[in-house]
Every structure is written in structure tokens, then in C-alpha cells.
Design a protein around this motif. Structure first.
Motif, PDB file in Angstrom:
ATOM      1  N   GLU A 162      42.855  34.680   1.746  1.00 25.27           N
ATOM      2  CA  GLU A 162      43.893  34.100   2.606  1.00 25.27           C
ATOM      3  C   GLU A 162      43.748  34.559   4.060  1.00 25.27           C
ATOM      4  OE1 GLU A 162      47.635  35.054   0.691  1.00 25.27           O
ATOM      5  OE2 GLU A 162      47.530  33.228  -0.510  1.00 25.27           O
ATOM      6  N   ASN A 163      42.502  34.709   4.506  1.00 24.79           N
ATOM      7  CA  ASN A 163      42.192  35.144   5.877  1.00 24.79           C
ATOM      8  C   ASN A 163      42.705  36.555   6.181  1.00 24.79           C
ATOM      9  OD1 ASN A 163      40.475  33.427   7.261  1.00 24.79           O
ATOM     10  ND2 ASN A 163      42.101  32.048   7.928  1.00 24.79           N
ATOM     11  N   LYS A 164      43.020  37.339   5.148  1.00 26.41           N
ATOM     12  CA  LYS A 164      43.450  38.731   5.355  1.00 26.41           C
ATOM     13  C   LYS A 164      42.231  39.645   5.347  1.00 26.41           C
ATOM     14  CE  LYS A 164      47.748  37.955   2.737  1.00 26.41           C
ATOM     15  NZ  LYS A 164      48.447  38.305   1.473  1.00 26.41           N
ATOM     16  N   GLY A 165      42.402  40.858   5.884  1.00 25.55           N
ATOM     17  CA  GLY A 165      41.330  41.841   5.854  1.00 25.55           C
ATOM     18  C   GLY A 165      40.125  41.400   6.658  1.00 25.55           C
ATOM     19  N   LEU A 166      38.937  41.878   6.250  1.00 28.46           N
ATOM     20  CA  LEU A 166      37.683  41.588   6.948  1.00 28.46           C
ATOM     21  C   LEU A 166      36.651  41.089   5.951  1.00 28.46           C
ATOM     22  CD1 LEU A 166      35.705  41.796   9.420  1.00 28.46           C
ATOM     23  CD2 LEU A 166      35.196  44.113   8.608  1.00 28.46           C
ATOM     24  N   LEU A 167      35.984  40.009   6.300  1.00 27.05           N
ATOM     25  CA  LEU A 167      34.870  39.475   5.532  1.00 27.05           C
ATOM     26  C   LEU A 167      33.633  39.516   6.422  1.00 27.05           C
ATOM     27  CD1 LEU A 167      33.452  37.974   3.238  1.00 27.05           C
ATOM     28  CD2 LEU A 167      34.503  35.847   4.051  1.00 27.05           C
ATOM     29  N   VAL A 168      32.678  40.372   6.069  1.00 23.71           N
ATOM     30  CA  VAL A 168      31.409  40.429   6.796  1.00 23.71           C
ATOM     31  C   VAL A 168      30.443  39.468   6.113  1.00 23.71           C
ATOM     32  CG1 VAL A 168      29.439  41.853   7.470  1.00 23.71           C
ATOM     33  CG2 VAL A 168      31.756  42.799   7.567  1.00 23.71           C
ATOM     34  N   ALA A 169      29.974  38.471   6.866  1.00 23.84           N
ATOM     35  CA  ALA A 169      29.063  37.466   6.336  1.00 23.84           C
ATOM     36  C   ALA A 169      27.703  37.658   6.988  1.00 23.84           C
ATOM     37  CB  ALA A 169      29.599  36.061   6.609  1.00 23.84           C
ATOM     38  N   ASN A 170      26.722  38.026   6.177  1.00 24.67           N
ATOM     39  CA  ASN A 170      25.383  38.299   6.692  1.00 24.67           C
ATOM     40  C   ASN A 170      24.428  37.170   6.327  1.00 24.67           C
ATOM     41  OD1 ASN A 170      23.256  40.213   7.776  1.00 24.67           O
ATOM     42  ND2 ASN A 170      22.459  39.839   5.707  1.00 24.67           N
ATOM     43  N   GLU A 171      23.532  36.862   7.256  1.00 25.01           N
ATOM     44  CA  GLU A 171      22.480  35.887   6.984  1.00 25.01           C
ATOM     45  C   GLU A 171      21.194  36.323   7.664  1.00 25.01           C
ATOM     46  OE1 GLU A 171      20.011  33.248   5.775  1.00 25.01           O
ATOM     47  OE2 GLU A 171      22.023  33.391   4.907  1.00 25.01           O
TER      48      GLU A 171
ATOM     49  N   LYS B 152      30.096  29.879  -0.425  1.00 27.04           N
ATOM     50  CA  LYS B 152      30.743  31.025  -1.074  1.00 27.04           C
ATOM     51  C   LYS B 152      31.527  31.861  -0.063  1.00 27.04           C
ATOM     52  CE  LYS B 152      26.972  31.142  -4.419  1.00 27.04           C
ATOM     53  NZ  LYS B 152      26.104  30.219  -3.628  1.00 27.04           N
ATOM     54  N   THR B 153      31.007  31.961   1.159  1.00 29.01           N
ATOM     55  CA  THR B 153      31.712  32.715   2.209  1.00 29.01           C
ATOM     56  C   THR B 153      33.089  32.117   2.472  1.00 29.01           C
ATOM     57  OG1 THR B 153      29.578  33.150   3.252  1.00 29.01           O
ATOM     58  CG2 THR B 153      31.533  33.582   4.567  1.00 29.01           C
ATOM     59  N   THR B 154      33.147  30.810   2.638  1.00 32.48           N
ATOM     60  CA  THR B 154      34.434  30.173   2.922  1.00 32.48           C
ATOM     61  C   THR B 154      35.346  30.195   1.688  1.00 32.48           C
ATOM     62  OG1 THR B 154      33.446  27.982   2.491  1.00 32.48           O
ATOM     63  CG2 THR B 154      33.539  28.734   4.777  1.00 32.48           C
ATOM     64  N   GLN B 155      34.755  30.186   0.492  1.00 30.09           N
ATOM     65  CA  GLN B 155      35.565  30.326  -0.727  1.00 30.09           C
ATOM     66  C   GLN B 155      36.180  31.721  -0.795  1.00 30.09           C
ATOM     67  OE1 GLN B 155      33.444  29.452  -4.364  1.00 30.09           O
ATOM     68  NE2 GLN B 155      35.169  29.963  -5.671  1.00 30.09           N
TER      69      GLN B 155
ATOM     70  N   ALA C 192      45.400  44.145   4.983  1.00 30.01           N
ATOM     71  CA  ALA C 192      44.754  44.158   6.304  1.00 30.01           C
ATOM     72  C   ALA C 192      43.520  45.053   6.354  1.00 30.01           C
ATOM     73  CB  ALA C 192      45.766  44.599   7.360  1.00 30.01           C
ATOM     74  N   ASP C 193      43.427  46.048   5.469  1.00 29.48           N
ATOM     75  CA  ASP C 193      42.296  46.975   5.491  1.00 29.48           C
ATOM     76  C   ASP C 193      41.218  46.634   4.466  1.00 29.48           C
ATOM     77  OD1 ASP C 193      43.404  48.534   7.546  1.00 29.48           O
ATOM     78  OD2 ASP C 193      44.633  49.642   6.116  1.00 29.48           O
ATOM     79  N   THR C 194      41.395  45.566   3.714  1.00 33.72           N
ATOM     80  CA  THR C 194      40.396  45.165   2.723  1.00 33.72           C
ATOM     81  C   THR C 194      39.118  44.711   3.426  1.00 33.72           C
ATOM     82  OG1 THR C 194      42.105  44.458   1.161  1.00 33.72           O
ATOM     83  CG2 THR C 194      39.889  43.577   0.824  1.00 33.72           C
ATOM     84  N   ARG C 195      37.968  45.217   2.942  1.00 35.81           N
ATOM     85  CA  ARG C 195      36.682  44.822   3.518  1.00 35.81           C
ATOM     86  C   ARG C 195      35.784  44.268   2.417  1.00 35.81           C
ATOM     87  NH1 ARG C 195      37.368  49.972   5.955  1.00 35.81           N
ATOM     88  NH2 ARG C 195      38.173  49.763   8.073  1.00 35.81           N
ATOM     89  N   VAL C 196      35.274  43.069   2.656  1.00 35.30           N
ATOM     90  CA  VAL C 196      34.410  42.383   1.701  1.00 35.30           C
ATOM     91  C   VAL C 196      33.114  42.011   2.424  1.00 35.30           C
ATOM     92  CG1 VAL C 196      34.166  40.375   0.165  1.00 35.30           C
ATOM     93  CG2 VAL C 196      36.396  41.493   0.431  1.00 35.30           C
ATOM     94  N   LEU C 197      31.988  42.119   1.714  1.00 38.04           N
ATOM     95  CA  LEU C 197      30.682  41.778   2.277  1.00 38.04           C
ATOM     96  C   LEU C 197      30.045  40.657   1.457  1.00 38.04           C
ATOM     97  CD1 LEU C 197      28.086  42.284   3.999  1.00 38.04           C
ATOM     98  CD2 LEU C 197      27.482  44.091   2.359  1.00 38.04           C
ATOM     99  N   ASP C 198      29.587  39.625   2.154  1.00 37.86           N
ATOM    100  CA  ASP C 198      28.763  38.579   1.562  1.00 37.86           C
ATOM    101  C   ASP C 198      27.368  38.768   2.164  1.00 37.86           C
ATOM    102  OD1 ASP C 198      27.579  36.332   0.552  1.00 37.86           O
ATOM    103  OD2 ASP C 198      29.024  34.907   1.357  1.00 37.86           O
ATOM    104  N   MET C 199      26.413  39.229   1.340  1.00 41.87           N
ATOM    105  CA  MET C 199      25.136  39.718   1.865  1.00 41.87           C
ATOM    106  C   MET C 199      24.151  38.614   2.243  1.00 41.87           C
ATOM    107  SD  MET C 199      24.415  43.108  -0.448  1.00 41.87           S
ATOM    108  CE  MET C 199      23.040  43.731   0.511  1.00 41.87           C
ATOM    109  N   ALA C 200      24.300  37.431   1.659  1.00 40.15           N
ATOM    110  CA  ALA C 200      23.385  36.319   1.947  1.00 40.15           C
ATOM    111  C   ALA C 200      24.219  35.047   2.010  1.00 40.15           C
ATOM    112  CB  ALA C 200      22.303  36.224   0.876  1.00 40.15           C
ATOM    113  N   SER C 201      24.730  34.717   3.187  1.00 39.73           N
ATOM    114  CA  SER C 201      25.898  33.837   3.296  1.00 39.73           C
ATOM    115  C   SER C 201      25.617  32.357   3.496  1.00 39.73           C
ATOM    116  CB  SER C 201      26.783  34.306   4.459  1.00 39.73           C
ATOM    117  OG  SER C 201      27.258  35.599   4.208  1.00 39.73           O
ATOM    118  N   ALA C 202      24.592  32.011   4.287  1.00 38.40           N
ATOM    119  CA  ALA C 202      24.406  30.605   4.668  1.00 38.40           C
ATOM    120  C   ALA C 202      24.109  29.740   3.439  1.00 38.40           C
ATOM    121  CB  ALA C 202      23.274  30.485   5.684  1.00 38.40           C
ATOM    122  N   PRO C 203      24.580  28.489   3.476  1.00 40.87           N
ATOM    123  CA  PRO C 203      25.272  27.803   4.581  1.00 40.87           C
ATOM    124  C   PRO C 203      26.771  28.102   4.678  1.00 40.87           C
ATOM    125  CG  PRO C 203      24.947  26.278   2.781  1.00 40.87           C
ATOM    126  CD  PRO C 203      24.263  27.551   2.369  1.00 40.87           C
ATOM    127  N   GLY C 204      27.358  28.794   3.690  1.00 39.09           N
ATOM    128  CA  GLY C 204      28.758  29.184   3.830  1.00 39.09           C
ATOM    129  C   GLY C 204      29.687  28.753   2.719  1.00 39.09           C
TER     130      GLY C 204
END
Length: 476
Positions: free
Chosen positions: A139-148, A130-133, A116-128
Motif C-alpha cells: 500500500e505504498n508504505k515503507g520502502l521498496l528497493v527495486a534493483n535492475e 512483480k515490483t508494482t505488485q 513506515a520502517d518496513t524495507r523490502v528488496l526486489d533484486m531483479a525487477s524489470a520490467p516491473g
């Protein structure tokens, strides 16, 4: 036919490893890419997806570096992007090479390591893609920050995140060079799929390199170096950074990684990727980076480096002042109880216990818990998923919540009914029965959206912006 200029060919000849030939490079660059897709395991297992699509004429050839990825051929010609299975997020049309960076990022992580405390950053995300992968691997756990950075592409990014049922994501819209300053040593893992000259994409776009100019790439390299420094500053000690491009030149790839090493010295460790998948060594550089040329795996050209942060580094700038005026407040206990009862009684959905329900005006949202310490440090475009709106009496569920949260209670539609629903039409029922109110309608046991059961028909509640003019069905 690909359009090469001589300057580009000369540069490739200088860069190409001794065991590869220019003849093969040109031959493969002139071939169309094999169609590849990634199964979205947030919604369906790989086994179930293959069982669903094989009778529809699909043939699957596994992609060695992605357990969910396949090159596919189809004996029934339809436009995949207009298929029901694509629109409901069961798969993503994704080039095989672009599946490499997320795989490398989570190479040594098991699902048990994502919490629940895992934090991942995708720095250049669009169209998505790799972000959705990444979200799927988490498994939708933790936090994924997706930047564009591109404003026009943020909307596309959100649409793909919603379609794929991602619930642990927060979207930002910044020049990614700010992350090292604003979120210093915050993330457990970071993907920087950097803006680049795009040399590896020539099989997808034959005109991509028609006007190639090496001098123009120098400005790109300066940006890449600034971005990788920012990424490293935002990474926790002990964390992993994957740097990737679809460029082929050493100056946009290996040289950028060595620049990082020169800045942060012993804190930087290059992680070898020779064991990432069978025959990965065919594409490995002396540092252990993957430099994928089109002829090696019959794919796009791609570069992937994995970097481990061995120690904390000095902060480059003072921590910015806290941002105020955050428009959300935690929902009151009574409201949480009412919402939970509404979702359970109406849709048989249990709201996750490890997430925070937040309120903004008459809206209720589900936030990943791991975002809470970051609020005020950076402005977010969107956090989590919108659950419901408040009505005069009760609540009205949001479409994205139905796509992201799982319910065992659904009304399964036929092919023709599912097509009609996605085209915004009501569904007539064979027999008139007692009205049931709001219900989830599904296809292949996966939700398409919400309808109002009126007894003799299902009144379509699909959001207007998602209604399609054309849906492709497999004629078997």
C-alpha cells in the motif's frame, strides 16, 4: 507450435513428477497462454475495476493465488496496451504464474504489518510486474528497493513504476550480488526472481528452447547460487526470502535452495507453500516448494520457494566505506510549507506526513522515510517521486506526483476527450468560464495528468515522452 529439441524433452522426462505426463506437458506447451491481468489497487478497487470493465465486454475468471489477478476474455477486440485504463495504470498485463512470488512473500503479512520502517528488496525487477505488485501489497508504505542490472531495462522499470502510481520505491542499478555486502541484514523481505534458462516461458515464446543446451545452464546456476547467498546476507534475521524462476529444471530450483541450506545450515528454514491457495499442494515438492508445470494450472511453468532466516549469520566482508556527494538535502521548513500549500490549494492534495521532502537544485522530491538510514551505503538511481520544480514565482507539479498522490478534485473527461488528452491534444470546453489554472484531468475517477484551464479549453500538459500516437477505445 513450440520447438522442442530432444535433449530438452529428455531432461523434462527425467524431471517430471510421476503424477504428471509428458503428453500433457507437450499438449499444454503448444497452447497459447490465457490472457491475464492484475488490478492495480493503488488506484482502483477490484470491485470498481470489474464494474468499470464488464460493460466494455470484459469477462473475469479469478486467479486462485492472487486476489487482484484475473484471466480475462474480451468480446471487444482491442490492443489492451493502448487502452486508456492500461495507460493510466489501472491494471498490469501480467502472466498468472508471475503473480505467485509476491503472494508468497506476503503470505502471512497483513497490511497492518507493513509500516513506515518496513524495507523490502526486489533484486531483479524489470520490467516491473512483480515490483508494482509488491508496492500494491505494501500500500505504498515503507520502502521498496527495486534493483535492475540491465541499464536499458531500468528506464522501462521506472516508467511502469510511475504509471502504476508507486511512491515508496528506490531504484538501483547493480549486479545484485553486491547487496549482501553493502546492505547486510537490512531487509524485512526479499524477492529474488533470478535470471534463468526460461524453460517455463515456451507458451509465450515457441522458439525459447529451440537451441536448449543443458551445459549452458551450468553458468546460470552458478549465478543463481551467488545471488541467493547475497539475498540471504541482506535479509534481517526473522525475515523472509522468496526465490523464484521461470525454469523447470531441478538444478536451477530445488538444488539452488539446498545449496543455500548447505552454506548457512540451521539459519535456513524452508517454509511450506502447500496452503498458499486452494490446490497449491498439486504443485508442491517434498520440501514444500511450488514447482508449477504448465498443465497443472494451465499457466506458464514457474518455481517458487519461501525461505525464513532463523538467525543472524556472519558477515562475509567488511562494511564498505560510506559514499559521499549525495546531491539531496532536506527541504527547509518554509519550502515544505509553501509546497504543501501549493499542492493543497491547487490540487486538493495533502502531502503525506510520514515522508521526507528533499531538495536538489530547483527540484523537490518525496522520499520514503525508511530510505534515510541507507543513504551513503549504496548509490541510488532514483528515490521516491519528483514532486515539483521551482519557478520564478511558485512551483510546477510533476506528472508522476499527480499519478501517485490522491486528490478528490478532478475534471472528469469523456472517452473521446481522454483519448485526445493521451494523444497530446488540448480539450475544448463547451462553455467559456472563468480560467482555473492548473487542474487534474481524470478518467474513471483516476488521474490522467495535468492541464491548464484557460476558460475555453484545457491546455494539455502531458509530458512529451508519454504522448501516444494511437489510443484504443472500446466500440460498444
Amino acid at each position: 507450435m513450440a520447438h522442442f529439441n530432444q535433449n530438452f524433452l529428455d531432461s523434462i522426462e527425467r524431471e517430471l513428477p510421476d503424477h504428471l505426463s509428458m503428453e500433457d506437458f507437450i499438449a499444454y506447451s503448444n497452447q497459447p497462454l490465457r490472457l491475464s491481468i492484475r488490478v492495480n489497487t493503488l488506484k482502483i478497487s477490484v470491485t470498481d475495476f470489474i464494474e468499470l470493465m464488464t460493460p466494455k465486454g470484459w469477462q473475469f475468471d479469478p486467479i486462485p493465488w492472487c486476489a487482484e489477478g484475473f484471466w480475462v476474455s474480451n468480446s471487444v477486440e482491442i490492443q489492451l496496451g493502448n487502452s486508456i485504463e492500461h495507460l493510466q495504470g489501472l491494471f498490469y498485463i501480467q502472466e498468472a504464474s508471475s503473480m505467485l512470488p509476491p503472494t508468497a512473500l506476503f503470505e502471512t503479512a497483513s497490511q497492518c504489518d507493513i509500516h513506515a520502517d518496513t524495507r523490502v528488496l526486489d533484486m531483479a525487477s524489470a520490467p516491473g510486474s512483480k515490483t508494482t505488485q509488491i508496492a500494491s501489497l505494501m500500500e505504498n508504505k515503507g520502502l521498496l528497493v527495486a534493483n535492475e542490472y540491465s541499464a536499458s531495462r531500468v528506464k522501462v522499470l521506472h516508467a511502469n513504476i510511475a504509471r502504476m502510481g508507486v511512491s515508496n520505491c528506490a531504484l538501483t542499478h547493480f549486479d545484485a550480488r553486491v547487496f549482501g555486502e553493502y546492505l547486510f541484514e537490512t531487509f524485512d523481505a526479499i524477492l529474488l526472481d533470478a535470471p534463468c534458462s526460461g524453460e517455463g516461458t515456451i507458451r509465450k515464446d515457441p522458439d525459447a528452447l529451440k537451441n536448449w543446451d543443458n551445459n549452458e545452464n551450468k553458468g546460470i546456476v552458478a549465478t543463481q547460487k551467488a545471488l541467493i547467498e547475497s539475498a540471504f546476507l541482506a535479509l534481517k534475521p526473522g525475515g523472509s526470502l522468496v526465490y523464484s524462476t521461470c525454469a523447470l529444471s531441478r538444478q536451477e530450483n530445488q538444488d539452488v535452495c539446498h545449496h543455500l541450506k548447505s552454506v548457512f545450515n540451521d539459519a535456513v528454514e524452508f517454509m511450506p507453500l502447500s496452503g498458499l491457495f486452494p490446490h497449491a499442494d498439486k504443485a508442491c515438492t517434498e520440501e514444500g516448494f511450488l514447482h508449477v508445470w504448465p498443465q497443472i494450472y494451465d499457466s506458464e511453468g514457474f518455481f517458487v520457494a519461501k525461505i525464513h532466516k532463523l538467525a543472524s549469520v556472519e558477515r562475509q566482508q567488511e562494511e564498505p566505506r560510506k559514499q559521499k556527494n549525495f546531491p539531496f538535502t532536506p527541504a527547509k521548513a518554509k519550502q515544505v510549507a509553501e509546497l504543501s500549500e501549493y499542492f493543497k490549494a491547487t490540487f486538493n492534495i495533502d502531502l503525506p506526513s510520514d515522508a521526507q521532502i528533499m531538495q536538489r537544485d530547483l527540484e523537490f522530491w518525496l522520499f520514503p522515510n525508511a530510505v534515510q538510514p541507507l543513504i551513503g551505503k549504496m548509490r541510488f538511481q532514483r528515490i521516491g517521486i519528483k514532486l515539483a520544480d521551482t519557478l520564478k514565482k511558485g512551483y510546477k507539479v510533476r506528472h508522476e506526483a499527480i499519478l501517485a498522490l490522491h486528490s478528490p478534485t478532478q475534471i472528469e473527461l469523456t472517452d473521446e476527450q481522454a483519448k485526445a488528452f493521451l494523444m497530446g491534444r488540448d480539450i475544448s470546453l463547451a462553455e467559456k468560464v472563468k480560467p482555473q489554472g492548473e487542474v487534474i484531468v481524470s478518467y474513471a475517477n483516476n488521474p490522467l495528468g495535468v492541464a491548464k484551464h484557460l476558460g475555453n479549453k484545457l491546455k494539455n500538459n502531458l509530458p512529451r515522452e508519454l504522448v501516444k500516437d494511437k489510443i484504443a477505445l472500446y466500440e460498444l
